[in-house]
Design a protein around this motif. Structure first.
Motif, PDB file in Angstrom:
ATOM      1  N   PRO B 265       0.913  -1.015  -0.010  1.00  0.00           N
ATOM      2  CA  PRO B 265      -0.021   0.020  -0.048  1.00  0.00           C
ATOM      3  C   PRO B 265       1.019   1.215   0.013  1.00  0.00           C
ATOM      4  O   PRO B 265       1.280   1.705   1.080  1.00  0.00           O
ATOM      5  CB  PRO B 265      -0.915  -0.298   1.424  1.00  0.00           C
ATOM      6  CG  PRO B 265      -0.514  -1.601   1.733  1.00  0.00           C
ATOM      7  CD  PRO B 265       0.637  -1.906   1.421  1.00  0.00           C
ATOM      8  N   SER B 266       1.326   1.704  -1.299  1.00  0.00           N
ATOM      9  CA  SER B 266       2.136   2.781  -1.339  1.00  0.00           C
ATOM     10  C   SER B 266       1.850   3.612  -2.589  1.00  0.00           C
ATOM     11  O   SER B 266       1.817   3.048  -3.765  1.00  0.00           O
ATOM     12  CB  SER B 266       3.877   2.188  -1.654  1.00  0.00           C
ATOM     13  OG  SER B 266       4.500   3.131  -1.957  1.00  0.00           O
ATOM     14  N   LYS B 267       1.693   4.642  -2.461  1.00  0.00           N
ATOM     15  CA  LYS B 267       1.157   5.761  -3.380  1.00  0.00           C
ATOM     16  C   LYS B 267       0.027   5.081  -4.281  1.00  0.00           C
ATOM     17  O   LYS B 267       0.382   4.963  -5.481  1.00  0.00           O
ATOM     18  CB  LYS B 267       2.347   6.000  -4.258  1.00  0.00           C
ATOM     19  CG  LYS B 267       3.441   6.816  -3.514  1.00  0.00           C
ATOM     20  CD  LYS B 267       4.723   6.916  -4.694  1.00  0.00           C
ATOM     21  CE  LYS B 267       5.560   7.977  -3.383  1.00  0.00           C
ATOM     22  NZ  LYS B 267       6.919   7.729  -3.944  1.00  0.00           N
ATOM     23  N   GLY B 268      -0.926   4.691  -3.609  1.00  0.00           N
ATOM     24  CA  GLY B 268      -1.888   3.701  -4.117  1.00  0.00           C
ATOM     25  C   GLY B 268      -1.583   2.272  -3.882  1.00  0.00           C
ATOM     26  O   GLY B 268      -1.485   1.949  -2.633  1.00  0.00           O
ATOM     27  N   LEU B 269      -1.364   1.410  -4.863  1.00  0.00           N
ATOM     28  CA  LEU B 269      -0.992  -0.137  -4.581  1.00  0.00           C
ATOM     29  C   LEU B 269       0.370  -0.381  -5.430  1.00  0.00           C
ATOM     30  O   LEU B 269       0.067   0.011  -6.804  1.00  0.00           O
ATOM     31  CB  LEU B 269      -2.152  -0.892  -4.899  1.00  0.00           C
ATOM     32  CG  LEU B 269      -1.907  -2.501  -4.277  1.00  0.00           C
ATOM     33  CD1 LEU B 269      -1.804  -2.373  -2.809  1.00  0.00           C
ATOM     34  CD2 LEU B 269      -3.189  -3.297  -4.842  1.00  0.00           C
ATOM     35  N   THR B 270       1.223  -0.800  -5.101  1.00  0.00           N
ATOM     36  CA  THR B 270       2.489  -1.003  -5.852  1.00  0.00           C
ATOM     37  C   THR B 270       3.062  -2.347  -5.628  1.00  0.00           C
ATOM     38  O   THR B 270       2.954  -3.050  -4.671  1.00  0.00           O
ATOM     39  CB  THR B 270       3.759   0.003  -5.420  1.00  0.00           C
ATOM     40  OG1 THR B 270       3.307   1.363  -5.441  1.00  0.00           O
ATOM     41  CG2 THR B 270       5.025  -0.119  -6.266  1.00  0.00           C
ATOM     42  N   ALA B 271       3.215  -3.024  -6.916  1.00  0.00           N
ATOM     43  CA  ALA B 271       3.632  -4.387  -6.920  1.00  0.00           C
ATOM     44  C   ALA B 271       5.078  -4.359  -6.950  1.00  0.00           C
ATOM     45  O   ALA B 271       5.749  -3.909  -8.076  1.00  0.00           O
ATOM     46  CB  ALA B 271       3.114  -5.241  -7.991  1.00  0.00           C
ATOM     47  N   ILE B 272       5.766  -5.140  -6.016  1.00  0.00           N
ATOM     48  CA  ILE B 272       7.233  -5.123  -6.235  1.00  0.00           C
ATOM     49  C   ILE B 272       7.642  -6.649  -6.133  1.00  0.00           C
ATOM     50  O   ILE B 272       6.976  -7.549  -5.533  1.00  0.00           O
ATOM     51  CB  ILE B 272       8.081  -4.481  -5.129  1.00  0.00           C
ATOM     52  CG1 ILE B 272       7.776  -4.833  -3.860  1.00  0.00           C
ATOM     53  CG2 ILE B 272       7.830  -2.736  -5.374  1.00  0.00           C
ATOM     54  CD1 ILE B 272       8.807  -4.382  -2.604  1.00  0.00           C
ATOM     55  N   GLN B 273       8.908  -7.109  -6.779  1.00  0.00           N
ATOM     56  CA  GLN B 273       9.101  -8.590  -6.701  1.00  0.00           C
ATOM     57  C   GLN B 273      10.596  -8.357  -6.770  1.00  0.00           C
ATOM     58  O   GLN B 273      11.370  -7.743  -7.081  1.00  0.00           O
ATOM     59  CB  GLN B 273       8.915  -9.136  -7.961  1.00  0.00           C
ATOM     60  CG  GLN B 273       9.256 -10.486  -8.241  1.00  0.00           C
ATOM     61  CD  GLN B 273       8.826 -11.293  -9.203  1.00  0.00           C
ATOM     62  OE1 GLN B 273       7.749 -10.880  -9.945  1.00  0.00           O
ATOM     63  NE2 GLN B 273       9.123 -12.492  -9.178  1.00  0.00           N
ATOM     64  N   PRO B 274      11.168  -9.123  -5.570  1.00  0.00           N
ATOM     65  CA  PRO B 274      12.487  -9.506  -5.268  1.00  0.00           C
ATOM     66  C   PRO B 274      13.194 -10.086  -6.381  1.00  0.00           C
ATOM     67  O   PRO B 274      12.862 -11.009  -7.130  1.00  0.00           O
ATOM     68  CB  PRO B 274      12.743 -10.367  -4.170  1.00  0.00           C
ATOM     69  CG  PRO B 274      11.063 -10.137  -3.546  1.00  0.00           C
ATOM     70  CD  PRO B 274      10.334  -9.916  -4.650  1.00  0.00           C
ATOM     71  N   ARG B 275      14.499  -9.523  -6.571  1.00  0.00           N
ATOM     72  CA  ARG B 275      15.222 -10.116  -7.959  1.00  0.00           C
ATOM     73  C   ARG B 275      15.821 -11.482  -7.431  1.00  0.00           C
ATOM     74  O   ARG B 275      16.014 -11.918  -6.307  1.00  0.00           O
ATOM     75  CB  ARG B 275      16.389  -9.261  -8.265  1.00  0.00           C
ATOM     76  CG  ARG B 275      15.859  -7.978  -8.954  1.00  0.00           C
ATOM     77  CD  ARG B 275      16.909  -7.272  -9.999  1.00  0.00           C
ATOM     78  NE  ARG B 275      16.236  -5.991 -10.389  1.00  0.00           N
ATOM     79  CZ  ARG B 275      16.912  -4.763 -10.645  1.00  0.00           C
ATOM     80  NH1 ARG B 275      18.078  -4.991 -10.456  1.00  0.00           N
ATOM     81  NH2 ARG B 275      16.391  -3.745 -11.071  1.00  0.00           N
TER      82      ARG B 275
END
Lengths: 378, 398
Positions: B265-275
């Motif tokens: 929940p960051s600046k809306g919804l942000t999807a991140i994926q570990p490399r």
């Protein structure tokens, strides 16, 4: 109550002699737990041994809570719970009653003893609680006060409400009794009942831009001289008198200085005590603050506008016979929302049961200008 | 007690004693509200209801047939309770009480039993807003305890704290993050002592950490600590930050993990994926209009579900964050949703449970259940049932 520590340990040892050396040794291990998890492993072993005991172990464990630190008390209380749940029908009621009757024991342990009695012998508990109106245990006292309040309401008796008010230490019960008495035309001096400090000397405003004022040492932290002037945030500042007539002792710093932001003020009170004693400062404050007693920092907290209530902070202190110098630093931050306007505190001196300790030099309670509202809990 | 033999692959990430039907922590074994159980009814009926002696926002957790619940009671909530109930009968197996050793002030909407306990299958770890932390075995035997306010006197929030516990390996992750003395602590599950202690961003924070399996170097599991600054992916063995997402994040709804992707929940919804090499992360997408309110997002049926402050539920595609459909629910919501199979379970603050079938082109409310009490907590799914708690009761719904 460290002064009783040695005789108390001897008493525990004597009690344990009925139950064996293992019990005494286990209690010693549990009482040794301390901060940062120190002693947890040994305490776990001891707890395991001790909870295998029968119900006769319970009074010994309750007694072991006297002078124990709060962590050890929790270890011991859970041991009592464990044994009691296994022995619901064989609790040593006579011994528990004797333990309960001794007001020198740990108030929380006595409350636990009472609850064990109430579980097995509710009628007996009901009889016992009637004599606990002025008990050092806040929880026992509360239940006794509730009995009086219930009767007062049923009988519409101002005498009973007065009895309840005098004994009550919990805010909801104090309010209930006070409201009934006020309705009956009886004047109640709540600041006196609570022991709120109503008369202060204040100096400010100093700068708190960027919240840096919390850590900045302004002159009042180094000297208390009511004749002196200092350089404040916007010019010279000097000490002035500030009194409150608020029912709940609220001291509004906005009143002398206006509704300022990013500022610091100091408030000072001289509390003259008849004797040297243990006491508690109880503070409610939603601004960042620091408190000194007789020049020594008691506690500091840099939290802004997360809520306040009466007795929000409990600070154990030792007051000296004669004059005690109490200094509080109050920081207001930069927030602009309406709920961040408050720059205020409420402070009282009491004992561990919440009973007011009144200063020798206490002045009469100022008369309120208009009804005020107590901040809600939570 | 039911035979516990259904061990499934994703749960291998947790200690061996955790089974598929267990719900060992806040928002379940995957920390996203999703249960792998496939026999959860869509018409919820009250199997039993048991009175609780104190308040609580914490979720129930389950191990086998045991349901663990925390509560706080007393005029200033200084009495702390840990209960173990029989999940079949709704009867009390044991109760342990403790006295608070820290501050018990909280906003009236929350309370002292706000953090959800966690279990590694052998032990229960329970934390309260006053910073009292206890470890009990499944029979209620006390293994260790801590009074963290005694150790860190300013680690408190006058509004109350609520971050739930997480356990990984032999480390218990405890977040006591606030304006004054914000800390995250890795605690040795054997004895309750600190393995490490981190200073955290100075701000009140009510979010709960997520496990990130395989997100670290050499495939190590990392822990994602969320705060106003973003996400710090730390090594649970030593508390060291392996990588950080510094785009800021909410301090109320928590991140949700979907496979290897973390929905923040960051600046809306942000999807991140570990490399793959564990060195950092890749941002997959960000949708600013998707703003989780108090409830955290959940996942089910290969999709993401988010409810906003107006009670509008959005079904979101995981690859690009596109909204596939929307459905207005009756809110507001404080607790987070749970899900099983293709169904989502949302309980609003008024105690209305709404069951949504997420499998069609549009979402559809298929049933409702009214508990008639304020529900601010997140349910648990276990052994074919939902467990929901209020300040007064615990229900089993099946």
């Amino acid at each position: 109550m460290k002064r009783h520590k040695l005789p108390h340990l001897l008493a525990i040892t004597t009690l344990c002699s009925f139950l064996g050396a293992d019990t005494a040794s286990s209690i010693r291990e549990i009482r040794s737990v301390d901060a940062e998890g120190r002693g947890n492993e040994s305490a776990a072993e001891a707890w395991s041994k001790i909870t295998k005991g029968d119900a006769n172990t319970i009074p010994v464990l309750l007694a072991a809570m006297d002078d124990a630190n709060v962590l050890a008390a929790n270890w011991l209380r859970s041991a009592v719970d464990t044994i009691a749940q296994r022995n619901t029908k064989s609790l040593p009621i006579a011994e528990l009653e004797e333990f309960l009757s001794n007001r020198n024991h740990n108030p929380k342990a006595r409350r636990l003893a009472y609850e064990l009695i109430a579980r097995s012998k509710p009628a007996l508990a009901k009889k016992l609680i009637k004599n606990m109106l002025n008990d050092p245990s806040v929880e026992l006292r509360r239940e006794a006060v509730q009995g009086i309040l219930d009767r007062a309401q049923k009988e519409d008796s101002t005498n009973l409400y007065e009895t309840a008010l005098n004994a009550a230490r919990d805010i909801d019960q104090i309010d209930e009794a006070k409201n009934a008495l006020t309705e009956a035309g009886i004047k109640v001096d709540l600041p006196l009942h609570f022991g709120f400090l109503m008369h202060w000397k204040v100096v400010g405003p100093f700068d708190n831009t960027g919240r840096k004022g919390f850590a900045t040492i302004y002159p009042p932290e180094n000297e208390i001289n009511f004749a002196k002037s200092y350089t404040g945030k916007k010019g010279t500042v000097k000490w002035s008198n500030l009194k409150t007539a608020d029912t709940y002792g609220m001291v509004d710093i906005n009143e002398p200085y206006g509704h300022l932001k990013e500022v610091v003020a100091y408030a000072h009170h001289t509390f003259e005590s008849n004797d040297a004693r243990k006491a508690e400062i109880r503070l409610g404050c939603k601004n960042a603050w620091k408190i000194w007693l007789n020049g020594s920092l008691v506690f500091e907290r840099d939290e802004y506008h997360r809520g306040m209530r009466i007795d929000q902070y409990t600070l154990p202190i030792e007051i000296q016979k004669g004059k005690n110098q109490l200094l509080i630093k109050l920081c207001q931050n930069e927030q602009k929302e309406s709920w961040t306007d408050q720059w205020q505190f409420q402070l009282r001196i009491c004992d561990s049961s919440g009973t007011a300790i009144l200063a020798k030099n206490r002045l009469p309670t100022p008369q309120p200008k208009a009804p005020t509202r107590r901040p809600k809990r939570g | 007690m039911k035979t516990r033999k259904t061990l499934i692959f994703p749960l291998l990430l947790l200690p061996i004693a955790i089974m598929a039907e267990d719900w060992p922590c806040f928002r379940g074994p995957e920390g996203n509200g999703f249960s792998v159980e496939n026999k959860i009814p869509t018409e919820l009926k009250k199997a039993w209801k048991i009175a609780l002696p104190g308040r609580g926002l914490s979720s129930p957790i389950t191990i086998g047939n045991m349901v663990f619940v925390t509560a706080s009671s007393g005029s200033i909530q200084d009495r702390l309770h840990v209960f173990c109930f029989d999940g079949n009968k709704g009867s009390t197996l044991w109760e342990r009480q403790f006295w608070s050793t820290g501050r018990t002030m909280a906003h009236k909407k929350t309370n002292i039993a706000a953090p959800t306990p966690v279990s590694d299958g052998r032990y229960i770890y329970a934390l309260f807003s006053c910073n009292d932390l206890v470890c009990l075995d499944l029979k209620g035997n006390l293994r260790w305890l801590r009074g963290l306010t005694r150790d860190y006197p300013n680690a408190s929030n006058s509004l109350g704290m609520a971050s739930s516990l997480l356990v990984t390996g032999k480390t218990l992750i405890v977040q006591i993050e606030n304006d004054s003395q914000p800390l995250a602590i890795g605690i040795d599950t054997n004895n309750g002592k600190n393995r490490w202690k981190l200073s955290r961003p100075k701000s009140a924070n009510w979010t709960t950490a997520n496990l990130l399996p395989g997100a670290g170097k050499g495939g190590k599991t990392l822990v994602a600590l969320q705060s106003k600054d973003g996400i710090h992916a730390i090594n649970p063995a030593n508390g060291k930050t392996e990588w950080a997402y510094e785009g800021g994040a909410s301090t109320i709804p928590s991140s949700t993990r979907m496979g290897k992707v973390l929905l923040v929940p960051s600046k809306g919804l942000t999807a991140i994926q570990p490399r793959h090499d564990g060195s950092t992360y890749t941002q997959l997408w960000r949708v600013s209009k998707l703003r989780p309110a108090t409830a955290s997002p959940t996942v089910a049926n290969g999709k993401i579900y988010n409810v906003n402050g107006a009670g509008v539920l959005s079904c979101i595609s995981p690859d690009e964050g596109k909204t596939l459909w929307q459905l207005r629910l009756k809110g507001p919501f404080s607790g987070s949703p749970v899900a099983a199979g293709k169904h989502l379970y949302y309980f609003n603050e008024a105690g209305l449970g709404q069951v949504i079938d997420s499998s069609g082109k549009e979402g559809k409310i298929v049933s409702k259940v009214d508990l008639g009490e304020t529900i601010l907590s997140t349910p648990a799914i276990s052994n074919g049932a939902l467990f929901v708690r209020s300040d007064e009761h615990l229900w089993k719904l099946n």
